[in-house]
Enzyme design. Sequence first.
Site, PDB file in Angstrom:
ATOM      1  N   GLU A   1      -6.836  -6.118   9.459  1.00 39.26           N
ATOM      2  CA  GLU A   1      -5.829  -5.145   9.908  1.00 39.26           C
ATOM      3  C   GLU A   1      -6.282  -4.442  11.189  1.00 39.26           C
ATOM      4  O   GLU A   1      -7.160  -3.582  11.130  1.00 39.26           O
ATOM      5  CB  GLU A   1      -5.635  -4.059   8.841  1.00 39.26           C
ATOM      6  CG  GLU A   1      -5.022  -4.532   7.564  1.00 39.26           C
ATOM      7  CD  GLU A   1      -4.362  -3.394   6.795  1.00 39.26           C
ATOM      8  OE1 GLU A   1      -3.259  -3.600   6.312  1.00 39.26           O
ATOM      9  OE2 GLU A   1      -4.942  -2.295   6.713  1.00 39.26           O
TER      10      GLU A   1
ATOM     11  N   ASN B   1       0.840  -1.198   0.000  1.00 41.50           N
ATOM     12  CA  ASN B   1       0.000   0.000   0.000  1.00 41.50           C
ATOM     13  C   ASN B   1       0.879   1.254   0.000  1.00 41.50           C
ATOM     14  O   ASN B   1       1.592   1.533   0.965  1.00 41.50           O
ATOM     15  CB  ASN B   1      -0.888  -0.035   1.262  1.00 41.50           C
ATOM     16  CG  ASN B   1      -1.951   1.043   1.241  1.00 41.50           C
ATOM     17  OD1 ASN B   1      -1.918   1.944   0.404  1.00 41.50           O
ATOM     18  ND2 ASN B   1      -2.887   0.956   2.178  1.00 41.50           N
TER      19      ASN B   1
ATOM     20  N   HIS C   1     -10.510   0.646   3.731  1.00 41.74           N
ATOM     21  CA  HIS C   1      -9.258   0.636   4.501  1.00 41.74           C
ATOM     22  C   HIS C   1      -9.496   1.374   5.818  1.00 41.74           C
ATOM     23  O   HIS C   1     -10.347   2.280   5.888  1.00 41.74           O
ATOM     24  CB  HIS C   1      -8.135   1.306   3.707  1.00 41.74           C
ATOM     25  CG  HIS C   1      -6.799   1.119   4.342  1.00 41.74           C
ATOM     26  ND1 HIS C   1      -6.328   1.940   5.341  1.00 41.74           N
ATOM     27  CD2 HIS C   1      -5.849   0.172   4.152  1.00 41.74           C
ATOM     28  CE1 HIS C   1      -5.138   1.507   5.728  1.00 41.74           C
ATOM     29  NE2 HIS C   1      -4.820   0.438   5.024  1.00 41.74           N
TER      30      HIS C   1
ATOM     31  N   LYS D   1      -0.156   4.219   0.041  1.00 43.23           N
ATOM     32  CA  LYS D   1      -0.862   5.266   0.800  1.00 43.23           C
ATOM     33  C   LYS D   1      -0.642   6.629   0.135  1.00 43.23           C
ATOM     34  O   LYS D   1      -0.631   6.727  -1.094  1.00 43.23           O
ATOM     35  CB  LYS D   1      -0.415   5.237   2.261  1.00 43.23           C
ATOM     36  CG  LYS D   1      -0.691   3.876   2.914  1.00 43.23           C
ATOM     37  CD  LYS D   1      -0.718   3.905   4.421  1.00 43.23           C
ATOM     38  CE  LYS D   1      -1.128   2.547   4.976  1.00 43.23           C
ATOM     39  NZ  LYS D   1      -1.271   2.475   6.402  1.00 43.23           N
TER      40      LYS D   1
ATOM     41  N   ALA E   1       2.694  -1.550   4.228  1.00 46.02           N
ATOM     42  CA  ALA E   1       2.909  -0.177   3.758  1.00 46.02           C
ATOM     43  C   ALA E   1       4.272   0.315   4.231  1.00 46.02           C
ATOM     44  O   ALA E   1       5.268   0.219   3.507  1.00 46.02           O
ATOM     45  CB  ALA E   1       1.794   0.739   4.225  1.00 46.02           C
ATOM     46  N   SER E   2       4.334   0.819   5.478  1.00 43.87           N
ATOM     47  CA  SER E   2       5.564   1.486   5.929  1.00 43.87           C
ATOM     48  C   SER E   2       6.799   0.600   5.853  1.00 43.87           C
ATOM     49  O   SER E   2       7.902   1.095   5.609  1.00 43.87           O
ATOM     50  CB  SER E   2       5.373   2.030   7.350  1.00 43.87           C
ATOM     51  OG  SER E   2       4.936   1.021   8.235  1.00 43.87           O
TER      52      SER E   2
HETATM   53  O1  G3P Z   1      -2.776  -1.259   4.107  1.00 43.20           O
HETATM   54  C1  G3P Z   1      -1.724  -1.777   4.829  1.00 43.20           C
HETATM   55  C2  G3P Z   1      -1.413  -0.900   5.945  1.00 43.20           C
HETATM   56  O2  G3P Z   1      -2.507  -0.323   6.567  1.00 43.20           O
HETATM   57  C3  G3P Z   1      -0.437  -1.474   6.907  1.00 43.20           C
HETATM   58  O3  G3P Z   1       0.399  -0.411   7.183  1.00 43.20           O
HETATM   59  O4  G3P Z   1       2.518   0.617   7.723  1.00 43.20           O
HETATM   60  O5  G3P Z   1       1.523  -1.082   9.237  1.00 43.20           O
HETATM   61  O6  G3P Z   1       2.454  -1.800   7.039  1.00 43.20           O
HETATM   62  P1  G3P Z   1       1.805  -0.687   7.841  1.00 43.20           P
END
Ligand code: G3P
Length: 229
Positions: free
Chosen positions: A138, A7, A90, A9, A199-200
């Site tokens: 999530e 993601n 999301h 973002k 994501a991160s």
């Molecule tokens: O969509 C995936 C995201 O919400 C997870 O974020 O930064 O925890 O990998 P992160």
Amino acid sequence: MHYLFVNFKTYKEGTGKNALSLAKLLASFHDGAVQIIPVVQSVDLKEISSVVPLNIFSQHIDPVNYGSNTGHVLPESIKEAGAFGTVLNHAENKKDNEFIGLAVKRARDVGLKVMLCAESINRAKQLAEFNPDFIAIEPPELIGGDVSVSNAKPELISDSVSVLKKINPKIIVITGAGIKGAVDVSKAVELGTKGVFVASGIVCADNKESAIRDLLSGFPARDSSKLEP
Ligand code: G3P
């Protein structure tokens, strides 16, 4: 097939030229064993999908048709820009069931795959009724942090997998939040998911190449089934 959804973002590293570079980098790791799916901003879709040989997802669509809908994300535009699928609901863009039902229908009208995000087992159960291709579990409090869902909430993952399997075994269950390395991925797969939503851990990594390599090493080596476009 296993899946690594990434993601982008609205991180600076996942926007515009940076988004294109990151998508190209992800594509350089594609070997068929794990389907790598960039989840990009709608304005970046067209350029990325025209040069990157991966299935690309949009971060969102709105349940609108051609017409007077200023500022909305039209499903037809997303499809024409080259999207293979879309994420909906999301944790950072939550919608009610009415919106989700209409948006899933519009996604199907134009031929987009659908991933719905759920923060809990109860929400996942509700969302399963919309027959998405994917549900991503999530927990919002772990998103963007360094503690992974695999470590902090293993029972949320395994319980969601077994509940969703009973409701609709065709739904592919993914998990995300705080996923940063191979162990997080392998644990998520051991707990029954078909992959992760990150994501991160990639987008904000100083060394994106080694972050991607590390995450991919957490998946089982080979699996021959496919989700074809
Ligand atoms: O969509 C995936 C995201 O919400 C997870 O974020 O930064 O925890 O990998 P992160």
